[in-house]
Write a protein that holds these residues in place. Structure first.
Motif, PDB file in Angstrom:
ATOM      1  N   ASN A   1      21.259  -5.859  10.959  1.00 41.93           N
ATOM      2  CA  ASN A   1      20.321  -5.800  12.084  1.00 41.93           C
ATOM      3  C   ASN A   1      19.207  -4.789  11.827  1.00 41.93           C
ATOM      4  N   MET A   2      19.564  -3.629  11.290  1.00 43.54           N
ATOM      5  CA  MET A   2      18.554  -2.608  11.016  1.00 43.54           C
ATOM      6  C   MET A   2      17.629  -3.031   9.884  1.00 43.54           C
ATOM      7  N   LEU A   3      18.196  -3.622   8.835  1.00 47.06           N
ATOM      8  CA  LEU A   3      17.359  -4.091   7.724  1.00 47.06           C
ATOM      9  C   LEU A   3      16.400  -5.182   8.181  1.00 47.06           C
ATOM     10  N   ARG A   4      16.898  -6.086   9.022  1.00 48.14           N
ATOM     11  CA  ARG A   4      16.029  -7.163   9.515  1.00 48.14           C
ATOM     12  C   ARG A   4      14.847  -6.583  10.293  1.00 48.14           C
ATOM     13  N   ARG A   5      15.141  -5.675  11.208  1.00 50.53           N
ATOM     14  CA  ARG A   5      14.055  -5.071  11.989  1.00 50.53           C
ATOM     15  C   ARG A   5      13.123  -4.258  11.105  1.00 50.53           C
ATOM     16  N   ALA A   6      13.686  -3.590  10.115  1.00 51.96           N
ATOM     17  CA  ALA A   6      12.866  -2.785   9.211  1.00 51.96           C
ATOM     18  C   ALA A   6      11.899  -3.653   8.420  1.00 51.96           C
ATOM     19  N   CYS A   7      12.372  -4.800   7.946  1.00 55.05           N
ATOM     20  CA  CYS A   7      11.498  -5.711   7.183  1.00 55.05           C
ATOM     21  C   CYS A   7      10.346  -6.213   8.044  1.00 55.05           C
ATOM     22  N   LEU A   8      10.665  -6.630   9.257  1.00 59.54           N
ATOM     23  CA  LEU A   8       9.620  -7.137  10.151  1.00 59.54           C
ATOM     24  C   LEU A   8       8.630  -6.034  10.529  1.00 59.54           C
ATOM     25  N   THR A   9       9.144  -4.848  10.799  1.00 64.10           N
ATOM     26  CA  THR A   9       8.287  -3.725  11.155  1.00 64.10           C
ATOM     27  C   THR A   9       7.380  -3.334   9.997  1.00 64.10           C
TER      28      THR A   9
ATOM     29  N   LYS B   1       6.353 -12.421   1.681  1.00 67.86           N
ATOM     30  CA  LYS B   1       5.081 -13.135   1.825  1.00 67.86           C
ATOM     31  C   LYS B   1       3.937 -12.172   2.100  1.00 67.86           C
ATOM     32  N   ALA B   2       4.210 -11.124   2.883  1.00 69.66           N
ATOM     33  CA  ALA B   2       3.173 -10.133   3.179  1.00 69.66           C
ATOM     34  C   ALA B   2       2.745  -9.404   1.919  1.00 69.66           C
ATOM     35  N   PHE B   3       3.704  -9.010   1.095  1.00 68.42           N
ATOM     36  CA  PHE B   3       3.369  -8.332  -0.161  1.00 68.42           C
ATOM     37  C   PHE B   3       2.638  -9.291  -1.109  1.00 68.42           C
ATOM     38  N   LYS B   4       3.068 -10.545  -1.150  1.00 68.21           N
ATOM     39  CA  LYS B   4       2.418 -11.526  -2.020  1.00 68.21           C
ATOM     40  C   LYS B   4       0.968 -11.729  -1.605  1.00 68.21           C
ATOM     41  N   ARG B   5       0.725 -11.783  -0.296  1.00 71.62           N
ATOM     42  CA  ARG B   5      -0.637 -11.959   0.204  1.00 71.62           C
ATOM     43  C   ARG B   5      -1.522 -10.779  -0.214  1.00 71.62           C
TER      44      ARG B   5
ATOM     45  N   ALA C   1       6.378  -5.177   7.511  1.00 73.59           N
ATOM     46  CA  ALA C   1       5.375  -6.219   7.269  1.00 73.59           C
ATOM     47  C   ALA C   1       4.259  -6.165   8.310  1.00 73.59           C
ATOM     48  N   ASP C   2       4.628  -6.171   9.592  1.00 69.85           N
ATOM     49  CA  ASP C   2       3.631  -6.293  10.656  1.00 69.85           C
ATOM     50  C   ASP C   2       2.847  -5.016  10.913  1.00 69.85           C
ATOM     51  N   LYS C   3       3.520  -3.879  10.823  1.00 68.56           N
ATOM     52  CA  LYS C   3       2.867  -2.627  11.209  1.00 68.56           C
ATOM     53  C   LYS C   3       2.380  -1.800  10.025  1.00 68.56           C
ATOM     54  N   CYS C   4       2.576  -2.318   8.814  1.00 71.08           N
ATOM     55  CA  CYS C   4       2.125  -1.562   7.643  1.00 71.08           C
ATOM     56  C   CYS C   4       1.473  -2.465   6.606  1.00 71.08           C
TER      57      CYS C   4
ATOM     58  N   PRO D   1      -2.332   1.410   7.666  1.00 68.52           N
ATOM     59  CA  PRO D   1      -2.901   1.359   9.021  1.00 68.52           C
ATOM     60  C   PRO D   1      -2.413   2.544   9.848  1.00 68.52           C
ATOM     61  N   PRO D   2      -3.314   3.256  10.520  1.00 67.25           N
ATOM     62  CA  PRO D   2      -2.894   4.403  11.337  1.00 67.25           C
ATOM     63  C   PRO D   2      -2.153   3.931  12.580  1.00 67.25           C
ATOM     64  N   MET D   3      -0.935   4.433  12.776  1.00 69.13           N
ATOM     65  CA  MET D   3      -0.104   3.960  13.876  1.00 69.13           C
ATOM     66  C   MET D   3      -0.029   4.946  15.038  1.00 69.13           C
ATOM     67  N   GLN D   4      -0.143   6.247  14.735  1.00 66.99           N
ATOM     68  CA  GLN D   4      -0.045   7.253  15.783  1.00 66.99           C
ATOM     69  C   GLN D   4      -0.490   8.591  15.225  1.00 66.99           C
ATOM     70  N   PRO D   5      -0.952   9.525  16.077  1.00 69.72           N
ATOM     71  CA  PRO D   5      -1.280  10.868  15.598  1.00 69.72           C
ATOM     72  C   PRO D   5      -0.064  11.490  14.931  1.00 69.72           C
ATOM     73  N   GLY D   6      -0.329  12.257  13.857  1.00 66.98           N
ATOM     74  CA  GLY D   6       0.789  12.718  13.047  1.00 66.98           C
ATOM     75  C   GLY D   6       1.215  14.146  13.261  1.00 66.98           C
ATOM     76  N   SER D   7       0.523  14.888  14.115  1.00 66.92           N
ATOM     77  CA  SER D   7       0.892  16.295  14.242  1.00 66.92           C
ATOM     78  C   SER D   7       0.496  16.831  15.607  1.00 66.92           C
ATOM     79  N   SER D   8       1.310  17.753  16.094  1.00 64.64           N
ATOM     80  CA  SER D   8       0.982  18.427  17.340  1.00 64.64           C
ATOM     81  C   SER D   8       0.118  19.655  17.109  1.00 64.64           C
ATOM     82  N   ILE D   9      -0.102  20.002  15.827  1.00 63.86           N
ATOM     83  CA  ILE D   9      -0.879  21.202  15.513  1.00 63.86           C
ATOM     84  C   ILE D   9      -2.056  20.931  14.587  1.00 63.86           C
ATOM     85  N   MET D  10      -1.976  19.855  13.789  1.00 65.71           N
ATOM     86  CA  MET D  10      -3.022  19.555  12.808  1.00 65.71           C
ATOM     87  C   MET D  10      -3.846  18.375  13.286  1.00 65.71           C
ATOM     88  N   PRO D  11      -4.997  18.597  13.870  1.00 65.72           N
ATOM     89  CA  PRO D  11      -5.827  17.510  14.408  1.00 65.72           C
ATOM     90  C   PRO D  11      -6.237  16.529  13.308  1.00 65.72           C
ATOM     91  N   GLY D  12      -6.186  15.263  13.630  1.00 59.70           N
ATOM     92  CA  GLY D  12      -6.645  14.237  12.702  1.00 59.70           C
ATOM     93  C   GLY D  12      -5.617  13.794  11.681  1.00 59.70           C
TER      94      GLY D  12
END
Length: 469
Positions: free
Chosen positions: A375-383, A170-174, A385-388, A313-324
């Protein structure tokens, strides 16, 4: 110090914690199987499924005149406690165990028995009043209890996974609807192909997830077949002639699942084909989901030196050495889930192949692998959809710019000027950096009006009848 009680089995006496609802055989399994570190209680649906099986067996035996009504009621009350979420901490055996699940079955027998003894007014371990094998395990064997409980638990897990996949679809369809007017360049072999819309790309991902939901539904249907009443090898030894039918009917009533008794219990007791099928579908879904995540990472690559057609969507800083720097961490973690599922599928495949003669003793690792994958696939699908997916935005101008400067536009000229001339134009555009539009005009192959109509990107994202010269 914990007070202990002594219990015995055919191998001798063993001390068991006095407050434990499990007994001697569970205690032995605790000592024998220090393998995964994951107790059976980690999978509550499997615990509840075992409780359903024990309750159905007690009711079936009572209705056939084999089990005293008081004992039946006590066993059923103990099973209800388990189904209410109590006593799960007493299912302590490691999920990976030898013995084809015997330790899991005995863990269930002992917990149910000792709780039922309390309902009958007796202390734990007073098995002369109610016995884990003579009464709780009556008309049963691990070889029909464990796979039947496993199937019940798998059905419930499949349903939950399907719900998560439907949410992602549904998220992809939207997003497909949101990006329906965003023109972009389609690519094959990572090279420019022909124009399409970003909406078509996202809608295609929704469709492919929907196909895997259908395959899961088909695999789920196979798991509805159980072998209760088979006892040791499928012959039904030590059970009433009507027991297999009766216990299956009781299980259907208790679980509300459309379970059916296998037409050949000997075959069903040795066959694990349904698990191979289910695991294969899980692998299929994981592989396709991983491919989608690869695409999301490519389309969002950059932001300056990549495709940069979409923004995750940006979720977290991506590097300890490369700012931004911000990384596509959600698609990356879903990729890793997919790799794990593929590995579990190999485990299931080898475990199912390892069955010998009338029984496959590897069912514990089969169940563990399937539960982990789902269990992992279920969590992966929800994650995902919601966080990406739901937060993705399109870089419309960037997409349009790439389309207008792409050599791929020349493909639309094939029906009008022929492949040879179109290839000539593509080569010259590549060499000179000129536009397809300008070169065609310069050579006089088509008029400006014809070109404007043919090369309008909107006219190239769906079938269109043309008259070939």
């Amino acid at each position: 110090m914990t007070q202990m009680r002594m219990e015995h089995d055919s191998l001798g006496e063993v001390a068991v914690p006095g407050n434990a609802y499990y007994g001697v055989q569970t205690r032995r399994a605790l000592d024998n199987f220090h393998i995964s570190g994951i107790p059976m209680s980690h999978y509550p649906r499997m615990i509840n499924a075992l409780a359903y099986v024990k309750m159905a067996a007690a009711e079936a035996n009572a209705s056939l005149g084999l089990l005293d009504e008081d004992k039946c009621r006590a066993i059923c009350r103990a099973c209800e406690d388990i189904l209410d979420g109590r006593l799960h901490d007493q299912f302590v055996v490691d999920v990976i165990q030898g013995g084809a699940g015997t330790s899991a079955n005995m863990n269930a027998n002992e917990v149910v028995c000792n709780r039922a003894l309390e309902f009958l007014g007796h202390a734990k371990g007073e098995y002369e009043h109610l016995h884990p094998l003579n009464h709780v395990n009556m008309s049963q064997s691990t070889n029909d209890v464990y796979p039947s409980a496993l199937n019940i638990a798998l059905i419930l897990d499949i349903r939950e996974l399907v719900d998560a996949m439907a949410y992602l679809r549904k998220a992809f369809k939207r997003k497909g609807e949101e990006f329906a007017d965003v023109l972009k360049m389609g690519r094959t072999q990572l090279q420019d192909a022909v124009p399409m819309t970003l909406g078509q790309e996202f809608s295609a991902w929704a469709v492919t997830i929907g196909e895997d939901i259908q395959r899961l539904d088909e695999a789920q249907a196979l798991v509805h077949e159980i072998n209760m009443g088979a006892t040791a090898i499928g012959t039904g030894l030590n059970s009433h002639p009507d027991y297999a039918r009766t216990v299956t009917e009781k299980l259907v009533q208790l679980t509300t699942l459309q379970l059916v008794s296998s037409p050949d219990l000997v075959e069903a007791t040795q066959d694990t084909g349904a698990y191979v099928q289910l695991s294969g579908v899980l692998k299929r879904a994981a592989v396709k989901l991983s491919k989608i995540c690869n695409d999301l990472r490519l389309l969002s690559s950059g932001p300056r030196c990549g495709l940069n057609e979409i923004n995750l969507p940006p979720m977290q800083p991506g590097s300890s050495i490369m700012p931004g720097k911000v990384n596509p961490v959600i698609p990356e973690v879903v990729n890793q889930v997919a790799f794990t599922v593929v590995g579990h599928d190999m485990t299931v495949t080898m475990a199912c192949e390892a069955g010998q003669l009338e029984l496959n003793v590897m069912e514990p690792v089969i169940g563990y692998s399937l539960f982990q994958s789902m269990n992992m696939l279920r969590r992966a699908c929800l994650t995902l959809a919601d966080k990406c997916v739901l937060g993705i935005t399109a870089n419309r101008e960037r997409c349009r710019e790439l389309v207008e400067h792409s050599i791929g536009l020349v493909t639309a000229l094939n029906p009008y000027i022929g492949y040879e001339k179109a290839a000539e134009i593509a080569k010259e555009a590549m060499k000179t950096g000129g536009s397809v539009y300008g070169i065609v005009l310069e050579k006089g192959y088509l008029s400006r009006e014809e070109l404007d109509d043919i090369l309008k990107p909107e006219n190239m994202v769906k079938p269109r009848y043309v008259h070939r010269p």
